[in-house]
Structure formats: structure tokens, C-alpha cells
Enzyme design. Sequence first.
Site, mmCIF file in Angstrom:
data_model
loop_
_atom_site.group_PDB
_atom_site.id
_atom_site.type_symbol
_atom_site.label_atom_id
_atom_site.label_comp_id
_atom_site.label_asym_id
_atom_site.label_seq_id
_atom_site.Cartn_x
_atom_site.Cartn_y
_atom_site.Cartn_z
ATOM 1 N N HIS A 186 4.370 1.524 -5.661
ATOM 2 C CA HIS A 186 5.788 1.301 -5.945
ATOM 3 C C HIS A 186 6.185 2.133 -7.169
ATOM 4 O O HIS A 186 5.346 2.831 -7.748
ATOM 5 C CB HIS A 186 6.110 -0.184 -6.100
ATOM 6 C CG HIS A 186 5.356 -0.902 -7.188
ATOM 7 N ND1 HIS A 186 5.358 -0.482 -8.497
ATOM 8 C CD2 HIS A 186 4.575 -2.007 -7.153
ATOM 9 C CE1 HIS A 186 4.631 -1.314 -9.226
ATOM 10 N NE2 HIS A 186 4.131 -2.236 -8.424
ATOM 11 N N HIS A 194 3.951 2.109 -10.394
ATOM 12 C CA HIS A 194 2.767 2.984 -10.400
ATOM 13 C C HIS A 194 3.207 4.432 -10.607
ATOM 14 O O HIS A 194 2.588 5.184 -11.355
ATOM 15 C CB HIS A 194 2.026 2.898 -9.058
ATOM 16 C CG HIS A 194 1.638 1.494 -8.662
ATOM 17 N ND1 HIS A 194 2.060 0.928 -7.483
ATOM 18 C CD2 HIS A 194 0.891 0.562 -9.279
ATOM 19 C CE1 HIS A 194 1.570 -0.305 -7.386
ATOM 20 N NE2 HIS A 194 0.858 -0.547 -8.474
ATOM 21 N N CYS A 204 -7.877 -15.587 -11.814
ATOM 22 C CA CYS A 204 -6.728 -15.094 -11.025
ATOM 23 C C CYS A 204 -7.188 -13.867 -10.244
ATOM 24 O O CYS A 204 -7.574 -12.852 -10.844
ATOM 25 C CB CYS A 204 -5.548 -14.722 -11.919
ATOM 26 S SG CYS A 204 -4.251 -13.857 -10.982
ATOM 27 N N CYS A 225 -5.012 -10.676 -10.882
ATOM 28 C CA CYS A 225 -5.356 -9.913 -12.099
ATOM 29 C C CYS A 225 -6.823 -9.501 -12.098
ATOM 30 O O CYS A 225 -7.230 -8.691 -12.915
ATOM 31 C CB CYS A 225 -5.137 -10.745 -13.353
ATOM 32 S SG CYS A 225 -3.442 -11.184 -13.700
ATOM 33 N N CYS A 284 -1.132 -18.482 -12.390
ATOM 34 C CA CYS A 284 -1.203 -17.359 -13.330
ATOM 35 C C CYS A 284 0.209 -17.034 -13.823
ATOM 36 O O CYS A 284 1.142 -16.932 -13.021
ATOM 37 C CB CYS A 284 -1.800 -16.141 -12.615
ATOM 38 S SG CYS A 284 -1.550 -14.590 -13.489
ATOM 39 N N HIS A 307 1.248 -13.614 -12.035
ATOM 40 C CA HIS A 307 1.425 -13.566 -10.583
ATOM 41 C C HIS A 307 2.110 -14.799 -9.988
ATOM 42 O O HIS A 307 2.458 -14.799 -8.807
ATOM 43 C CB HIS A 307 0.078 -13.356 -9.885
ATOM 44 C CG HIS A 307 -0.467 -11.964 -10.051
ATOM 45 N ND1 HIS A 307 -1.208 -11.581 -11.142
ATOM 46 C CD2 HIS A 307 -0.326 -10.864 -9.283
ATOM 47 C CE1 HIS A 307 -1.524 -10.306 -11.029
ATOM 48 N NE2 HIS A 307 -1.001 -9.841 -9.919
ATOM 49 N N LYS A 325 9.393 -8.212 -14.232
ATOM 50 C CA LYS A 325 8.502 -7.098 -13.951
ATOM 51 C C LYS A 325 8.528 -6.849 -12.443
ATOM 52 O O LYS A 325 8.304 -7.766 -11.661
ATOM 53 C CB LYS A 325 7.079 -7.448 -14.369
ATOM 54 C CG LYS A 325 6.099 -6.319 -14.080
ATOM 55 C CD LYS A 325 4.674 -6.704 -14.382
ATOM 56 C CE LYS A 325 3.756 -5.538 -14.081
ATOM 57 N NZ LYS A 325 2.496 -5.905 -13.470
ATOM 58 N N LYS A 341 4.992 -5.868 -6.272
ATOM 59 C CA LYS A 341 4.898 -6.041 -4.834
ATOM 60 C C LYS A 341 4.755 -7.528 -4.510
ATOM 61 O O LYS A 341 5.380 -8.033 -3.588
ATOM 62 C CB LYS A 341 3.661 -5.271 -4.349
ATOM 63 C CG LYS A 341 3.632 -5.050 -2.878
ATOM 64 C CD LYS A 341 4.583 -3.951 -2.467
ATOM 65 C CE LYS A 341 4.740 -3.993 -0.952
ATOM 66 N NZ LYS A 341 5.837 -3.194 -0.487
HETATM 67 N N1 MSP Z 1 -6.852 -1.447 -11.102
HETATM 68 C C1 MSP Z 1 -6.265 -1.901 -12.313
HETATM 69 C C2 MSP Z 1 -6.402 -0.865 -13.405
HETATM 70 C C3 MSP Z 1 -7.780 -0.418 -13.708
HETATM 71 S S1 MSP Z 1 -7.811 0.826 -14.905
HETATM 72 C C4 MSP Z 1 -9.406 0.995 -15.307
HETATM 73 C C5 MSP Z 1 -4.802 -2.227 -12.094
HETATM 74 N N2 MSP Z 1 -4.224 -1.619 -11.056
HETATM 75 S S2 MSP Z 1 -2.712 -1.809 -10.579
HETATM 76 O O1 MSP Z 1 -2.605 -1.165 -9.308
HETATM 77 O O2 MSP Z 1 -2.322 -3.155 -10.675
HETATM 78 O O3 MSP Z 1 -1.877 -0.881 -11.533
HETATM 79 C C6 MSP Z 1 -1.558 -1.283 -12.791
HETATM 80 C C7 MSP Z 1 -0.713 -0.222 -13.466
HETATM 81 O O4 MSP Z 1 0.404 0.166 -12.650
HETATM 82 C C8 MSP Z 1 -0.077 -0.759 -14.721
HETATM 83 O O5 MSP Z 1 -0.920 -0.748 -15.825
HETATM 84 C C9 MSP Z 1 1.060 0.189 -14.882
HETATM 85 O O6 MSP Z 1 0.565 1.399 -15.373
HETATM 86 C C10 MSP Z 1 1.537 0.366 -13.451
HETATM 87 N N3 MSP Z 1 2.542 -0.634 -13.105
HETATM 88 C C11 MSP Z 1 2.453 -1.610 -12.160
HETATM 89 N N4 MSP Z 1 3.625 -2.304 -12.133
HETATM 90 C C12 MSP Z 1 4.465 -1.815 -13.044
HETATM 91 C C13 MSP Z 1 5.781 -2.070 -13.451
HETATM 92 N N5 MSP Z 1 6.531 -3.001 -12.899
HETATM 93 N N6 MSP Z 1 6.286 -1.322 -14.448
HETATM 94 C C14 MSP Z 1 5.591 -0.319 -15.040
HETATM 95 N N7 MSP Z 1 4.356 -0.041 -14.683
HETATM 96 C C15 MSP Z 1 3.758 -0.766 -13.697
HETATM 97 O O7 MSP Z 1 -4.246 -2.961 -12.878
#
Ligand code: MSP
Length: 534
Positions: free
Chosen positions: A21, A24, A130, A133, A155, A158, A305, A308
Site C-alpha cells: 500500500h 510501504h 500479537c 506485529c 493489540c 492491530h 494509521k 491493510k
Molecule cells: N517485516 C517488518 C520489518 C522488518 S525490517 C527488518 C515489517 N514489515 S511491514 O510490511 O509491516 O512494513 C512496515 C513498514 O512499512 C513500516 O516500518 C513503514 O516503513 C511502512 N509502513 C507501513 N504502513 C505505513 C503507514 N501507514 N505509513 C507510513 N509507513 C508505513 O514491519
Amino acid sequence: MTSGRSFYITTPIYYPSDVPHIGHGYTTVAVDALARWHRQAGDDTWMLTGTDEHGQKMLRAAAANGATPQEWVDRLVAESWFPLLKTLDVANDDFIRTTQPRHEERVRQFVQAIHDRGYIYAGEFEALYCVGCEEFKTESEIVDGTGAFEGLKVCAIHSKPLELLQEKNYFFKLSEFTEPLLKLYAENPDFIRPESARNEVVSFVKQGLKDLSISRSTFDWGIKVPWDETHVIYVWVDALLNYATAVGFGSDPEEFARRWPAYHVVGKDILRFHAVIWPAMLMAAGVEVPRGVFAHGWLLVGGEKMSKSKLTGIAPTEITDVFGSDAYRFYFLSAIAFGQDGSFSWEDLSARYQAELANGFGNLASRTTAMIARYREGIVPPAGEETDGDRVIRETVANAVERADAAIERFRLDEAIAAIWTIVDALNLYITENEPWVLAKDEGSRSRLDTVLYTAAEGLRALAVLLSPIMPIATEKLWVGLGAAESLGRLQDQALRDAGRWGQLRPGTSVNALAPLFPRVEQPGDGQPGAAKA
Ligand code: MSP
């Protein structure tokens, strides 16, 4: 073109269990823009991104879709995560997947090493976990459920129920690193940025750290613990190590020495893993800690925030299909102070596209090249005598380069773009004030018109270079439009920190017809689910 100064920067590795999304995409384009800037400035740059493929979350998502976990992640990575990089024009140097042998073997080696150094022990454990997370939760991170989850503990991130886990685990002696970490933060004030993130971590660590459970035995989708194959390594320990395994940790000492240590850019949701657990793991292994961790804020939709799991996710293609990847990159990187939360809305995106990109930058480029075509048969004229107004432009450009580079050093992409935009605004004003269409009517103003056209074109030359890390597609078109590709070489080879040196565009260069850099878009965002302004 490298200066020898190493700049290694990473995104988090994403869970591929969901489709990407715009959150990311936000992290990824920010890291890409920083990497492109440094690369173009001549630093020995390496940008890493990838996917985090083990753990219970992935196992369950695969089962729910009737696939094996490996099939499931292979499909998602191929269908959604690789294409994201194309969608957003990301120029990553590598993409690591935690299921690759190059990673798995080195993770085992690392964990064995900290075990051998006495930092791991076996123990019993019971706590609330969780799966969203992939983390055990402490009291302050647990709230009472509502709606379908009334009466349950959920959580705070979530809003989903937690699971009570009780098992024999291996533990990492994280508690022994409370003092060394506090010392690290004190001695390197820039280790965690921005300041608010740093303060949060420091006060968390000051309360004292607890040992960390680093293995699981109730499922097997993970990397086996080397000395006890009935356990798999905790997914976060596995995931954090990607930053080291991808650049040759344990396999290619030369490459590792060249790249390491890294800068990590992460969302603030995963700051503690990066600023607490990760440096402690490295200290335990006797490996240098990262150069720094930068935590950015969240994209909010409807004040929350965007995620998904809460059904507020917006796919990056929804934006790029309408506005293009440059606008995506520009919008998120300029409209949000990097490090703070920002609200996404279609109205805001659309308004900025129109005002800043189409009317501001795009129009400046079109009218400058069109006037050179009309008044000077498409040949960039030589500048005549410089007036105060011309000098202001030259100085604005030189200042903008310095201010933008300094902002990038602080990871403040938004401030860098604001500094560069002073050139766009100054040039638009300059053209309005100098009225080249009036000068063109008077043969006696020939030399003055030459100067005005040269100044505008040379200002655009600097803009193309400075904005290329942010908007690679539009700046490339502009570069060709200015005729600079023939006389100055490829845009990506232009030394970025030298962009303010005046006079690089050669008089006599032939400009080319330039299609609008940011074409009109028809009623963007109509009927989009995420259109609410937060
Ligand atoms: N797999 C772990 C990270 C491991 S790093 C060694 C993880 N993955 S995740 O798919 O959940 O991605 C998290 C990252 O996506 C966040 O830290 C951020 O960089 C980005 N984001 C996810 N949702 C977001 C928002 N709503 N806003 C901004 N960034 C976001 O956690």
C-alpha cells in the site's frame, strides 16, 4: 564517479503477506530518493530493499490461501512486490528475500556466534503475543477489545486479539545491553533521528531492558536454531540480519567492509527493533553498529494509521495510474515533514499536482523551451550583460544546492525539495517580471532577451539535476528537451553537488520540443475509497 565515501541505506524488508500500500511505497521512495541523491553526488552508494518471509503471520496467510508458505511468498513477491519497484521507479541495488540461502546460512552463523559468546540461554516463557506485529506485548501495548473482540485483550496497533504463548524458548541477554546502548545514544546524538524518536527510545531503554525470546518451537516456518533444530529463530532476529547478510556478512568480508555500517530508514512502528534490539545483537557479535536509524511518521487516512488490516489501504497504482510515479514521489516526499505523520487525501494530492507540478515546474519548463524555439529558432542564446535580477537567479540556484544537500544530510527530503523549489518560484517570477514576449518585439532588446532566455534555461538545467533523485522521469524529459543530453551527457552523470555552478548549459545548444511534463488529469480520485481528508 565515486568519492569513496560509502553510503549504504536500507528500507525495512516488508511482509509480503499483503499487497503493498502507499505506506510501504512511502518508505521505499524516500530511501530511493536519498540513495539517488548520494549516488549522483558521487558517494559509493548501495540501496537495499526486500521481503521478510518467515514467521507465523506468513504461515497462517499461506494456509488460509491453500498454499505452502514458500509458494505463497514466491507468488506475492513476483506478483506484487517486485512490480512495486517498477511502479515507483525505484533504483534499488539489491533485493533480499529472507528465504534465500545467502541469508539463511548467515543467520545461523550469526546466532551461533552470539550463542558461543555466551549471550543466549534456554528458559521458560509465558506472555501475550500479537501475530500482526510478530511481537510479545507488554501491558502498556495492550488494550481492551471492542465490537467483535469485546472482553478480550487486543493489540493497540492491530486491534486484534492477542494469544497467550507458553513455551520453552531461547533467550538473548538483551538486558545486558541497557548501559552500552545508553552510552551509544549519548555518544552519537544522530544515531536515532529525528529528535522525538531518539527521546522515545532513550526513555524506553532507561527503564531497563528485558531479555528477548529469540526462538519458537510451535511451528517450523523459519530458520532452524543451529544447535537445536526443534526451534526456529524468532522472525525479527532473522529479519534484522538481512541488512548484514545482503552485503556479504559472513561470506564476503571485502564487500561487507566496503558497505557496512548502514543507515536504516523505518516507520516509527518498528523503531525499537532497529534502535534497540538490532544494535544490541551486533554488539553481542562484536560487529559495528549501524550508522544511524531514521524513523519517519505514518501516513494517516481518516486520522488513523493507514493499514491493510484496517481496510484503509490504498494501492500505489491507484495514484500512479492517474498522476504518474513522479507525482507520487514528489507528493509524499514534499508534503510531509520527514519524521512526522502526514494525512493523505486525494484533494491535497490533486491540488499540489496542479499548483506545484503542472503550473509551477511543468509550465516553467514548457514556456522556456517554447520561447527559445519561437524567438531563437530553438538555439540557446549566449547571455549578455548581467543585471541584478539575473544575479538573484544565479545566487538562488547556488544557495538552493547547498541548502538541499545539507537537508539531505539530515534526511529531510521535504526541506531539500523546499530549498530546490525556491528556484522554480524565482524563475517563474523572473519570467513574469522580464516579459520576454515584450522584449521579443523590440530589436533593441535583443541582447537582453538572450540573457533572459539563457538564465531561464540554465536555471532549468540546474533544476533537472537537483530534482532527478525525486522525479527521475520528468527530469529526464526536461534534460532531453533542453538539449543537454547531447552536450552535457547523461542526466544521472551530472555531479549533484556541482549543480549550482553557473554556466554549464552551452550557448548554441539546440532545444527539443517538450511535451507537458505533468499533463492535465481528469477529476482524480473520484469515488476512491481513501478519499477522505484526515
Ligand atoms: N517485516 C517488518 C520489518 C522488518 S525490517 C527488518 C515489517 N514489515 S511491514 O510490511 O509491516 O512494513 C512496515 C513498514 O512499512 C513500516 O516500518 C513503514 O516503513 C511502512 N509502513 C507501513 N504502513 C505505513 C503507514 N501507514 N505509513 C507510513 N509507513 C508505513 O514491519
